[in-house]
Design a protein around this motif. Structure first.
Motif, PDB file in Angstrom:
ATOM      1  N   LYS A 183     -16.496   6.960  -3.090  1.00 21.58           N
ATOM      2  CA  LYS A 183     -15.367   6.726  -3.989  1.00 21.58           C
ATOM      3  C   LYS A 183     -14.185   7.520  -3.448  1.00 21.58           C
ATOM      4  N   PHE A 184     -13.027   6.890  -3.403  1.00 24.16           N
ATOM      5  CA  PHE A 184     -11.837   7.574  -2.880  1.00 24.16           C
ATOM      6  C   PHE A 184     -10.763   7.669  -3.957  1.00 24.16           C
ATOM      7  N   VAL A 185     -10.137   8.823  -4.044  1.00 22.27           N
ATOM      8  CA  VAL A 185      -8.922   8.932  -4.844  1.00 22.27           C
ATOM      9  C   VAL A 185      -7.783   9.239  -3.885  1.00 22.27           C
ATOM     10  N   LEU A 186      -6.750   8.370  -3.944  1.00 22.35           N
ATOM     11  CA  LEU A 186      -5.600   8.514  -3.052  1.00 22.35           C
ATOM     12  C   LEU A 186      -4.446   9.106  -3.862  1.00 22.35           C
ATOM     13  N   ASN A 187      -4.001  10.265  -3.453  1.00 21.75           N
ATOM     14  CA  ASN A 187      -2.951  10.994  -4.174  1.00 21.75           C
ATOM     15  C   ASN A 187      -1.603  10.614  -3.569  1.00 21.75           C
ATOM     16  N   ILE A 188      -0.773   9.986  -4.373  1.00 20.72           N
ATOM     17  CA  ILE A 188       0.401   9.305  -3.801  1.00 20.72           C
ATOM     18  C   ILE A 188       1.745   9.926  -4.192  1.00 20.72           C
ATOM     19  N   TYR A 189       2.723   9.597  -3.347  1.00 21.11           N
ATOM     20  CA  TYR A 189       4.117   9.984  -3.579  1.00 21.11           C
ATOM     21  C   TYR A 189       4.870   8.828  -4.239  1.00 21.11           C
ATOM     22  N   TYR A 190       6.009   9.172  -4.798  1.00 21.17           N
ATOM     23  CA  TYR A 190       6.894   8.145  -5.357  1.00 21.17           C
ATOM     24  C   TYR A 190       7.670   7.449  -4.242  1.00 21.17           C
ATOM     25  N   THR A 191       8.002   8.198  -3.200  1.00 24.38           N
ATOM     26  CA  THR A 191       8.862   7.630  -2.159  1.00 24.38           C
ATOM     27  C   THR A 191       8.473   8.139  -0.771  1.00 24.38           C
ATOM     28  N   THR A 192       8.731   7.292   0.230  1.00 21.27           N
ATOM     29  CA  THR A 192       8.547   7.726   1.615  1.00 21.27           C
ATOM     30  C   THR A 192       9.834   8.348   2.169  1.00 21.27           C
ATOM     31  N   GLU A 193      10.872   8.357   1.350  1.00 23.13           N
ATOM     32  CA  GLU A 193      12.168   8.955   1.693  1.00 23.13           C
ATOM     33  C   GLU A 193      12.916   8.226   2.810  1.00 23.13           C
ATOM     34  N   ASP A 194      12.530   6.985   3.093  1.00 24.15           N
ATOM     35  CA  ASP A 194      13.294   6.206   4.078  1.00 24.15           C
ATOM     36  C   ASP A 194      13.678   4.869   3.456  1.00 24.15           C
ATOM     37  N   GLY A 195      13.779   4.881   2.137  1.00 31.00           N
ATOM     38  CA  GLY A 195      14.183   3.663   1.443  1.00 31.00           C
ATOM     39  C   GLY A 195      13.077   3.044   0.609  1.00 31.00           C
ATOM     40  N   PHE A 196      11.824   3.375   0.924  1.00 31.68           N
ATOM     41  CA  PHE A 196      10.741   2.794   0.127  1.00 31.68           C
ATOM     42  C   PHE A 196      10.410   3.671  -1.076  1.00 31.68           C
ATOM     43  N   GLU A 197      10.356   3.018  -2.243  1.00 29.54           N
ATOM     44  CA  GLU A 197       9.954   3.715  -3.474  1.00 29.54           C
ATOM     45  C   GLU A 197       8.985   2.827  -4.238  1.00 29.54           C
ATOM     46  N   LEU A 198       8.190   3.438  -5.081  1.00 29.22           N
ATOM     47  CA  LEU A 198       7.148   2.695  -5.800  1.00 29.22           C
ATOM     48  C   LEU A 198       7.637   1.440  -6.546  1.00 29.22           C
ATOM     49  N   PRO A 199       8.869   1.464  -7.139  1.00 29.84           N
ATOM     50  CA  PRO A 199       9.299   0.236  -7.837  1.00 29.84           C
ATOM     51  C   PRO A 199       9.280  -0.996  -6.932  1.00 29.84           C
ATOM     52  N   GLN A 200       9.349  -0.789  -5.595  1.00 31.45           N
ATOM     53  CA  GLN A 200       9.324  -1.938  -4.672  1.00 31.45           C
ATOM     54  C   GLN A 200       7.916  -2.468  -4.432  1.00 31.45           C
ATOM     55  N   PHE A 201       6.912  -1.750  -4.901  1.00 31.39           N
ATOM     56  CA  PHE A 201       5.559  -2.233  -4.639  1.00 31.39           C
ATOM     57  C   PHE A 201       5.235  -3.359  -5.625  1.00 31.39           C
ATOM     58  N   PRO A 202       4.822  -4.508  -5.091  1.00 32.81           N
ATOM     59  CA  PRO A 202       4.658  -5.685  -5.958  1.00 32.81           C
ATOM     60  C   PRO A 202       3.412  -5.623  -6.845  1.00 32.81           C
ATOM     61  N   GLY A 203       3.487  -6.382  -7.939  1.00 32.54           N
ATOM     62  CA  GLY A 203       2.368  -6.432  -8.877  1.00 32.54           C
ATOM     63  C   GLY A 203       1.326  -7.478  -8.507  1.00 32.54           C
ATOM     64  N   ARG A 204       1.563  -8.201  -7.391  1.00 30.96           N
ATOM     65  CA  ARG A 204       0.674  -9.338  -7.131  1.00 30.96           C
ATOM     66  C   ARG A 204      -0.719  -8.978  -6.618  1.00 30.96           C
ATOM     67  N   TYR A 205      -0.941  -7.705  -6.349  1.00 29.49           N
ATOM     68  CA  TYR A 205      -2.293  -7.300  -5.928  1.00 29.49           C
ATOM     69  C   TYR A 205      -3.091  -6.710  -7.091  1.00 29.49           C
ATOM     70  N   LYS A 206      -2.526  -6.806  -8.270  1.00 32.72           N
ATOM     71  CA  LYS A 206      -3.119  -6.098  -9.420  1.00 32.72           C
ATOM     72  C   LYS A 206      -4.598  -6.436  -9.627  1.00 32.72           C
ATOM     73  N   SER A 207      -4.940  -7.707  -9.527  1.00 36.78           N
ATOM     74  CA  SER A 207      -6.354  -8.056  -9.780  1.00 36.78           C
ATOM     75  C   SER A 207      -7.245  -7.506  -8.665  1.00 36.78           C
ATOM     76  N   GLU A 208      -6.710  -7.427  -7.447  1.00 38.81           N
ATOM     77  CA  GLU A 208      -7.498  -6.871  -6.353  1.00 38.81           C
ATOM     78  C   GLU A 208      -7.708  -5.360  -6.540  1.00 38.81           C
ATOM     79  N   TRP A 209      -6.674  -4.700  -6.994  1.00 36.79           N
ATOM     80  CA  TRP A 209      -6.819  -3.269  -7.332  1.00 36.79           C
ATOM     81  C   TRP A 209      -7.910  -3.102  -8.384  1.00 36.79           C
ATOM     82  N   ARG A 210      -7.791  -3.910  -9.438  1.00 34.79           N
ATOM     83  CA  ARG A 210      -8.762  -3.820 -10.539  1.00 34.79           C
ATOM     84  C   ARG A 210     -10.183  -4.050 -10.049  1.00 34.79           C
TER      85      ARG A 210
END
Ligand SMILES: [Zn+2]
Length: 393
Positions: free
Chosen positions: A166-193
């Motif tokens: 089992k893995f827990v991935l501890n994440i940041y809000y931003t990579t500081e080069d323009g990418f931030e979590l709001p840009q991550f799409p919801g279309r993988y939600k069922s795969e995450w689940r």
């Protein structure tokens, strides 16, 4: 604080008494009030620490008290040998207060500690990966049809399929080069689940920089960042994928932040509890005595906050393959470190573009996980049950 004051006064009284009566047998050294040395306040105890039976866990309590004082431990007379005392008690509850009371020349004194009995404990390991952000940027940019088209998650899934990890991935809000979590799409939600039984996401920090972002930050700053990240994890990956934080970036927070973290679901925080440059570091700023204790124990309860601290046992990105088993194996021979393997690494070293890329990083993980599996350690998430095991209550 209270105990210190008492002790200072006692010290004066002790010196005065000694001067008046000059007892022939007074040992060298100053008066020492009754002190429980073992178990440690906050100790997390399991079957390795005593005799576990149907009724409870029988352990030995030991410490020091003035010579010739009568000492009781939870009401029973303790054995004395010089300034030492020992007594056996049986833990029957998840949490037990141990009270040692001494009575003698210097009056009546007491010392109390509290310990946790991890009743259903079994050998287990958890795998936590810090500083995650690049894989989210990669998936969002490449628009893969599956999360596991990203080689990083694919590699983790292979390890999961091979070992049940089992893995827990501890994440940041931003990579500081323009990418931030709001840009991550919801279309993988069922795969995450679908994969949430083995793959979870947790808040780690707002960003990789600056270093030690919460060492001197207010609790409200930390909790504000936590909530920002948590909100997006739930949005794009669902509640089932969300894990409360298990490692805060750099393992340093203000003591006043611990309770608010608990109130936001945190139950376990992992750190290195190591000395560097003469000071304890990556230790969530707990005091020296507890940091030293943690440096050679699996876990310890901080009763003020309710959070259990866990000692990281190996950092895969800084341990070459041939050092992995020699790092872990000795821990199995130490009852204080054998029960829980806290295995750990960082995301950035998986990426070829990273300046200190580690080409054999996945093999390192495989080596550590294969060892844990072969030695009978079960994969867990620390936020579930008690330290990943069935709860003692
Ligand atoms: Zn970090």
């Amino acid at each position: 604080m209270k105990r210190k004051t008492t002790r200072r006064n006692l010290l004066k009284a002790g010196v005065a008494a000694a001067a008046l009566t000059r007892p022939a047998s007074t040992s060298a050294g100053a008066f020492q009030s009754v002190t429980i040395e073992k178990p440690f306040h906050g100790a997390v105890l399991n079957a390795r620490h005593g005799k576990q039976g149907e009724t409870g866990l029988k352990i030995t309590v030991s410490g020091r008290a003035p010579m010739r004082d009568l000492v009781t431990v939870n009401g029973s007379s303790a054995r004395r040998a010089g300034t030492e005392f020992t007594s056996n008690i049986t833990l029957t509850e998840k949490e037990t207060e141990i009270a040692a009371i001494s009575q003698g020349r210097f009056g009546r004194h007491e010392h109390r500690v509290r310990v946790i009995w991890d009743k259903h404990s079994e050998p287990r390991y958890r795998f936590s990966i810090d500083d995650n952000s690049f894989f989210l940027r990669d998936i969002a940019t490449k628009k893969y049809s599956s999360l596991f088209d990203c080689f990083y998650l694919k590699g983790l899934r292979e390890l999961h399929m091979k070992y049940g990890t089992k893995f827990v991935l501890n994440i940041y809000y931003t990579t500081e080069d323009g990418f931030e979590l709001p840009q991550f799409p919801g279309r993988y939600k069922s795969e995450w689940r679908d994969n949430s039984n083995w793959l979870k996401l947790a808040f780690h920090a707002y960003a990789n920089e600056p270093a030690r972002p919460y060492q001197y930050a207010s609790a409200s700053k930390l909790i504000g960042d936590l909530k920002k990240v948590a909100e997006h994890i739930v949005r794009f990956a669902g509640e089932q994928t969300y894990s409360p934080p298990t490692v805060i970036h750099w393992g340093m927070v203000q003591p006043a932040a611990l309770k608010p973290l608990y109130d936001n679901g945190v139950r376990v925080l992992s750190g290195y509890f190591r000395r560097s440059g003469g000071v304890w570091d990556v230790n969530y700023l707990v005091d020296e005595a507890r940091s030293e204790y943690m440096s050679r124990h699996d876990a310890m309860m901080d009763f003020d906050s309710g959070i259990v601290f866990s000692k990281v046992d190996i950092v895969c990105n800084s341990t070459p393959i041939e050092r992995i088993v020699p790092t872990l194996e000795p821990l199995t021979r130490d009852p204080n470190q054998a029960e829980i393997m806290d295995i750990f690494t960082h995301e950035q070293y998986f990426w070829p573009f990273y300046s200190t890329y580690i080409p054999d990083h996945f093999q390192r993980l495989d080596t550590a996980i294969r060892w844990a599996t072969e030695r009978g350690y079960k994969p867990v998430f620390f936020h579930e049950g008690f330290l990943g095991g069935p709860d003692a209550t």
